[in-house]
Design a protein around this motif. Structure first.
Motif, mmCIF file in Angstrom:
data_model
loop_
_atom_site.group_PDB
_atom_site.id
_atom_site.type_symbol
_atom_site.label_atom_id
_atom_site.label_comp_id
_atom_site.label_asym_id
_atom_site.label_seq_id
_atom_site.Cartn_x
_atom_site.Cartn_y
_atom_site.Cartn_z
ATOM 1 N N HIS A 1 -40.576 -19.456 2.572
ATOM 2 C CA HIS A 1 -41.957 -19.186 2.863
ATOM 3 C C HIS A 1 -42.886 -20.449 1.999
ATOM 4 O O HIS A 1 -43.711 -21.013 2.530
ATOM 5 C CB HIS A 1 -42.432 -17.793 2.753
ATOM 6 C CG HIS A 1 -41.963 -17.148 3.995
ATOM 7 N ND1 HIS A 1 -40.912 -16.263 3.729
ATOM 8 C CD2 HIS A 1 -42.603 -16.785 5.147
ATOM 9 C CE1 HIS A 1 -40.592 -15.608 4.631
ATOM 10 N NE2 HIS A 1 -41.527 -15.885 5.694
ATOM 11 N N ASN A 2 -42.379 -20.046 0.683
ATOM 12 C CA ASN A 2 -43.196 -21.091 -0.176
ATOM 13 C C ASN A 2 -42.845 -22.667 0.182
ATOM 14 O O ASN A 2 -43.969 -23.539 -0.004
ATOM 15 C CB ASN A 2 -42.783 -20.841 -1.571
ATOM 16 C CG ASN A 2 -43.036 -19.543 -1.825
ATOM 17 O OD1 ASN A 2 -43.999 -18.925 -1.797
ATOM 18 N ND2 ASN A 2 -41.977 -18.720 -2.544
ATOM 19 N N GLU A 3 -41.595 -22.928 0.638
ATOM 20 C CA GLU A 3 -41.282 -24.183 0.891
ATOM 21 C C GLU A 3 -41.986 -24.944 2.289
ATOM 22 O O GLU A 3 -42.199 -25.979 2.404
ATOM 23 C CB GLU A 3 -39.857 -24.455 1.020
ATOM 24 C CG GLU A 3 -39.254 -24.464 -0.443
ATOM 25 C CD GLU A 3 -38.289 -23.470 -0.892
ATOM 26 O OE1 GLU A 3 -37.703 -23.325 -1.771
ATOM 27 O OE2 GLU A 3 -37.441 -22.890 0.271
ATOM 28 N N ILE A 4 -41.948 -23.750 3.099
ATOM 29 C CA ILE A 4 -42.743 -24.183 4.450
ATOM 30 C C ILE A 4 -44.273 -24.450 4.156
ATOM 31 O O ILE A 4 -44.851 -25.531 4.653
ATOM 32 C CB ILE A 4 -42.453 -23.089 5.501
ATOM 33 C CG1 ILE A 4 -41.269 -22.779 6.029
ATOM 34 C CG2 ILE A 4 -43.688 -23.261 6.524
ATOM 35 C CD1 ILE A 4 -40.816 -21.498 6.950
ATOM 36 N N ALA A 5 -44.642 -23.541 3.186
ATOM 37 C CA ALA A 5 -46.043 -23.991 2.978
ATOM 38 C C ALA A 5 -46.557 -25.053 2.419
ATOM 39 O O ALA A 5 -47.235 -25.858 2.310
ATOM 40 C CB ALA A 5 -46.964 -22.632 2.288
ATOM 41 N N LEU A 6 -45.466 -25.439 1.275
ATOM 42 C CA LEU A 6 -45.552 -26.770 0.706
ATOM 43 C C LEU A 6 -45.498 -27.961 1.571
ATOM 44 O O LEU A 6 -46.255 -28.954 1.352
ATOM 45 C CB LEU A 6 -44.589 -26.682 -0.515
ATOM 46 C CG LEU A 6 -44.336 -28.016 -1.259
ATOM 47 C CD1 LEU A 6 -45.445 -28.213 -2.274
ATOM 48 C CD2 LEU A 6 -43.105 -27.951 -2.235
ATOM 49 N N ALA A 7 -44.446 -27.890 2.395
ATOM 50 C CA ALA A 7 -44.500 -28.976 3.360
ATOM 51 C C ALA A 7 -45.617 -29.236 4.065
ATOM 52 O O ALA A 7 -45.972 -30.185 4.220
ATOM 53 C CB ALA A 7 -43.086 -28.772 4.455
ATOM 54 N N GLY B 1 -42.202 -18.447 -8.700
ATOM 55 C CA GLY B 1 -42.887 -19.818 -9.227
ATOM 56 C C GLY B 1 -43.545 -20.258 -7.874
ATOM 57 O O GLY B 1 -44.413 -20.667 -7.744
ATOM 58 N N GLY B 2 -42.597 -20.373 -6.723
ATOM 59 C CA GLY B 2 -43.294 -20.907 -5.345
ATOM 60 C C GLY B 2 -44.413 -19.926 -5.074
ATOM 61 O O GLY B 2 -45.229 -20.631 -4.273
ATOM 62 N N VAL B 3 -44.235 -18.589 -5.125
ATOM 63 C CA VAL B 3 -45.689 -17.793 -4.630
ATOM 64 C C VAL B 3 -46.933 -18.273 -5.478
ATOM 65 O O VAL B 3 -47.861 -18.369 -4.853
ATOM 66 C CB VAL B 3 -45.269 -16.199 -4.995
ATOM 67 C CG1 VAL B 3 -46.383 -15.388 -4.766
ATOM 68 C CG2 VAL B 3 -44.092 -15.945 -3.953
ATOM 69 N N MET B 4 -46.643 -18.611 -6.675
ATOM 70 C CA MET B 4 -47.689 -19.027 -7.203
ATOM 71 C C MET B 4 -48.404 -20.360 -6.719
ATOM 72 O O MET B 4 -49.696 -20.432 -6.356
ATOM 73 C CB MET B 4 -47.353 -19.273 -8.807
ATOM 74 C CG MET B 4 -47.035 -18.004 -9.703
ATOM 75 S SD MET B 4 -46.531 -18.772 -11.394
ATOM 76 C CE MET B 4 -45.544 -17.445 -11.973
ATOM 77 N N ASN B 5 -47.483 -21.036 -6.358
ATOM 78 C CA ASN B 5 -47.971 -22.547 -5.641
ATOM 79 C C ASN B 5 -48.735 -22.200 -4.328
ATOM 80 O O ASN B 5 -49.493 -22.589 -4.157
ATOM 81 C CB ASN B 5 -46.873 -23.130 -5.634
ATOM 82 C CG ASN B 5 -47.356 -24.729 -5.166
ATOM 83 O OD1 ASN B 5 -47.776 -25.416 -5.835
ATOM 84 N ND2 ASN B 5 -46.911 -25.074 -3.779
ATOM 85 N N THR B 6 -48.174 -21.337 -3.528
ATOM 86 C CA THR B 6 -48.645 -21.082 -2.167
ATOM 87 C C THR B 6 -49.934 -20.233 -2.247
ATOM 88 O O THR B 6 -50.697 -20.745 -1.516
ATOM 89 C CB THR B 6 -47.734 -20.021 -1.373
ATOM 90 O OG1 THR B 6 -46.307 -20.493 -1.350
ATOM 91 C CG2 THR B 6 -48.101 -19.599 -0.400
ATOM 92 N N ALA C 1 -51.636 -15.687 -8.191
ATOM 93 C CA ALA C 1 -51.402 -17.165 -8.879
ATOM 94 C C ALA C 1 -51.470 -17.058 -10.507
ATOM 95 O O ALA C 1 -50.496 -17.586 -11.068
ATOM 96 C CB ALA C 1 -52.312 -18.283 -8.258
ATOM 97 N N ALA C 2 -52.233 -16.216 -10.903
ATOM 98 C CA ALA C 2 -52.314 -16.034 -12.225
ATOM 99 C C ALA C 2 -51.346 -15.047 -12.949
ATOM 100 O O ALA C 2 -51.264 -15.147 -14.147
ATOM 101 C CB ALA C 2 -53.981 -15.809 -12.553
ATOM 102 N N ASN C 3 -51.028 -14.148 -12.056
ATOM 103 C CA ASN C 3 -50.230 -12.885 -12.621
ATOM 104 C C ASN C 3 -49.024 -12.852 -12.058
ATOM 105 O O ASN C 3 -48.427 -11.521 -12.057
ATOM 106 C CB ASN C 3 -51.491 -11.669 -12.595
ATOM 107 C CG ASN C 3 -52.364 -11.663 -13.662
ATOM 108 O OD1 ASN C 3 -52.519 -11.810 -14.643
ATOM 109 N ND2 ASN C 3 -53.661 -11.975 -12.856
ATOM 110 N N MET C 4 -48.482 -13.550 -11.354
ATOM 111 C CA MET C 4 -47.129 -13.415 -10.906
ATOM 112 C C MET C 4 -46.100 -13.404 -12.069
ATOM 113 O O MET C 4 -46.059 -14.422 -12.867
ATOM 114 C CB MET C 4 -46.631 -14.642 -9.807
ATOM 115 C CG MET C 4 -45.642 -14.236 -8.965
ATOM 116 S SD MET C 4 -45.865 -13.019 -7.887
ATOM 117 C CE MET C 4 -44.215 -12.463 -7.393
#
Length: 764
Positions: free
Chosen positions: A450-456, A521-526, A549-552
């Motif tokens: 999911h994080n990689e889909i969002a990043l793309a 880490g990807g969740v933080m970015n998403t 994002a701040a507390n993952m």
């Protein structure tokens, strides 16, 4: 065009000969008089050739594709060939390999499976023009003892396969054959094959056009018939468990005085032609291929394509096809003085481009449209390994990958609702329907996806600046994923952190874990990009996104500056790049986090027999943090995986891509080819898609002493040529508006009148 570099002739050395001997057949090459020169009309700098007839080697088979239709030709030049039980496909099908034809979007229901709901279906074989004389037939399973003067060439530049052979079925009959075959890039529903015969005898000769339904997989017949008066053959199939139908229609041009007769109860037509010793005779078949994915009457569409091709004729159809490929080849990567890399780059780029088409609504599968390896299912391969390569050079092609996710958003929302969750839940692996097959795979396996889909989605926006697209396509996907992840990780635990339980990262040697570093880490970015995307698109911003994002939570360090792969990880071997992906493609930072130490720690523990994407990331990260290793990782991302004679890539160095793999390694592995190209595009340039301007921080790998050039790097509406030498990197605007890059010296702009020069960092 000559810019990509020096000639690299086909791989035909002693190792390839040994492999073919082991396969059981070796036929040495001599030139075939009157049937073409040494390079079959193809530019030797742009082609690869097999000069040994190896009918039972599935790697000695050219791949032809236009992004909608993909097909494998057997070494004979056409038709259907089954390689038997020993050569099997990858997970999940693990079935005997064969020369298949696939149509993007044409899928069967997967049957009872905890992993997927759809799998790609194979169409009837369209490419065979069988030659018959004296009771013998030249076809895919022809007797190798009757074969001489064999040469098969794949021309990457024009995506054309040419097969030349002398066939001697008995002492009184000798025929020189030449097959020229292509799948049209200019017309997505057309494929063409031309057969030229030069007999050394006089008499009658048969050529049979059969749309061979023996090649189908996961389909049931709809119709199969022939119309000799129109010289048309027709076969229709329905995908198992689906209302979708596909049709293959052939229209044939024949020499004068040819008599056509239908083969009973088939879609075949036998064409009988009187021939004279020393004469030359040409048969050309124009094949239309369509399905209900492309219109309500696929038989009519396929018939129109075939007849239009026949009306245009071979030269016109092939000319338009070659022109379309030439436009694609205006972009690419040139490494001066490295003939090996030149051939590897061309083969890799060809396999990627043959598997994707601008404007179509399908993503790219791990094997493209070359086989049913991985069932033709969409994985993270598309978003993480294939998309960045296309984004840098072909953003119109890259868009098909991100748009596939936005078109599947209703299914992803339905998946989440099925588990009582908000937002969008994408399955780890499924066909175009993108449905969850089970909670085990859909909700618990490799949710880093999911994080990689969002990043793309976000990278497509930052690279193109297309705010309208972000509003209509990208932002809804990103924010729906953020909504799902917010529910998935919540609520905050007593330690003040959000935790992902259970989870699994990219390391497939670990089924489930707690707080996987890549996933968290990807969740933080998403969460960060969701807030930005929502703000730009005028969508609601959930205040919990910033808090997550701040507390993952992240797992504790396993070494100084190195987060453990997951909570409880103790340093076991890993299958492929996982935690290192925090640094690229994500840009994870945290107090004490060391990208270079993380790179070294995990690559020391990565299984060298795992799938071949990992080393490309090693090249990109080492270029940033340890440049002396960049050339090593670039070499390792390609050299162990390339196989002759056509220089396509296998998924693994050996038969399996990891100790826990079910089935044999994928072939042709488009994911690995794109990963290799991604390494060449992003490692030497230091290219990163940032929220402001694209960033460059160039270096020259020490194995490229004469420099390298990237033609057609795309940013926004503009393109640039990037020339990297040992001292200076020069950017020249070749089209579009000026482009501003973030460089080590600050923002710099390249315009049509002012090239941009940046110092090149030393490799060591």
């Amino acid at each position: 065009m000559t810019w990509i570099g020096s000639a690299v002739r086909a791989r035909g050395g002693w190792l390839w000969m040994v492999l073919v001997v082991l396969a059981g057949v070796v036929v040495p090459v001599t030139l075939v008089p009157g049937m073409g020169g040494a390079n079959d009309g193809a530019d030797a700098e742009w082609s690869a050739t097999s000069d040994m007839f190896a009918p039972n080697d599935f790697r000695a088979a050219p791949y032809l594709g236009n992004g909608r239709i993909g097909t494998m030709l057997p070494p004979s030049g056409g038709g259907y060939h089954d390689y038997g039980d020993t050569a099997r496909t990858a997970f999940p099908l693990q079935q005997p390999r064969y020369t298949g034809t696939y149509l993007a979007g044409f899928y069967a229901e997967g049957g009872p499976s905890p992993q997927y709901t759809q799998v790609i279906a194979a169409l009837p074989a369209w490419s065979g023009l069988t030659v018959g004389v004296a009771g013998q037939q030249y076809q895919a399973d022809v007797d190798p003892a009757a074969i001489n003067d064999y040469r098969q060439t794949l021309d990457y530049r024009t995506a054309t396969a040419t097969t030349q052979v002398t066939w001697t079925p008995d002492p009184e009959h000798r025929i020189r054959l030449r097959y020229d075959t292509f799948v049209s890039r200019s017309r997505p529903d057309l494929a063409v094959q031309r057969l030229t015969l030069a007999p050394d005898f006089s008499g009658d000769l048969d050529v049979t056009d059969l749309i061979d339904t023996a090649a189908t997989r996961r389909t049931s017949p709809v119709t199969a018939f022939a119309d000799p008066a129109r010289q048309q053959s027709v076969a229709g199939v329905r995908a198992d468990g689906s209302p979708d139908t596909a049709f293959v229609v052939s229209a044939v041009d024949t020499p004068q005085h040819t008599v056509a007769a239908a083969l009973p109860a088939t879609s075949g037509i036998r064409y009988t032609t009187p021939v004279t010793e020393g004469g030359s005779y040409t048969f050309t078949k124009y094949v239309g291929i369509s399905s209900t994915d492309y219109g309500p009457d696929p038989q009519a569409a396929a018939t129109t394509a075939a007849e239009s091709g026949r009306t245009d004729g071979y030269n016109t159809a092939h000319g338009a096809h070659a022109d379309a490929w030439d436009q694609l080849w205006q972009k690419g990567i040139e490494i001066t003085g490295r003939d090996d890399y030149t051939q590897w780059i061309r083969a890799a780029m060809y396999s990627v481009l043959a598997s994707v088409r601008a404007g179509d609504r399908w993503s790219v599968q791990p094997a493209g449209l070359s086989s049913d390896d991985y069932g033709g299912i969409t994985f993270w391969d598309a978003d993480t390994w294939i998309f960045p390569t296309l984004l840098a050079l072909y953003p119109d092609l890259a868009r098909t990958i991100v748009d596939f996710r936005s078109q599947a958003l209703p299914s992803a929302r339905a998946n989440a609702r099925g588990y009582g969750l908000p937002g969008a839940l994408y399955p780890w692996n499924d066909g175009p329907a993108q449905r969850c097959a089970s909670p085990w795979v859909c909700g618990l396996t490799e949710e880093h996806l999911h994080n990689e889909i969002a990043l793309a989605q976000w990278q497509y926006y930052t690279a193109t600046g297309d705010l309208e697209w972000l509003h209509s396509n990208g932002a809804p996907v990103i924010t729906a994923i953020a909504d799902y992840l917010t529910a998935r990780v919540g609520p905050k635990m007593p330690d003040g952190k959000y935790h992902y339980v259970p989870a699994a990262g990219a390391d497939e040697y670990v089924t489930l874990s707690i707080d996987n570093a890549l996933t968290n880490g990807g969740v933080m970015n998403t969460m960060r990009i969701a807030a930005q995307a929502a703000g730009l698109a005028g969508l609601p911003v959930d205040p919990r996104w910033a808090d997550i994002a701040a507390n993952m939570a992240m797992p504790p360090e396993i070494a100084p500056g190195v987060p453990a792969e997951y909570l409880g990880y103790t340093g076991a071997p890993i299958k492929q790049a996982d935690t290192v992906l925090l640094s690229y493609p994500f840009s994870y930072t945290a107090p004490g986090y060391s990208p270079v130490d993380t790179l070294h720690y995990y690559f020391d523990r990565t299984d060298p027999d795992g799938p071949n994407m990992s080393n490309a990331v090693g090249a990109i990260l080492s270029a940033e943090y340890d440049p002396c290793l960049t050339q090593y990782y670039l070499d390792q991302s390609v050299q162990p995986y390339v196989r002759g004679p056509y220089n396509f890539q296998s998924e693994a160095r050996g038969d399996r891509s990891g100790a826990n793999v079910l089935g044999q390694a994928a072939w042709i592995f488009v994911t690995g080819a794109a990963g290799f190209l991604q390494g060449l595009l992003y490692a030497p340039t230091g290219l990163r898609w940032t929220d402001t301007n694209p960033r460059l921080n160039p270096m020259l790998p020490n194995g490229f002493p004469h420099g390298m050039t990237i033609h057609g790097l795309s940013v926004g509406t503009g393109t640039v040529t990037v020339r990297i030498t040992s001292d200076t990197t020069t950017l020249t605007l070749t089209s579009g508006d000026p482009i501003t890059f973030d460089t080590p010296a600050g923002p710099e702009t390249v315009t049509s009148t002012r090239p941009l020069q940046i110092p090149t960092r030393s490799a060591c």
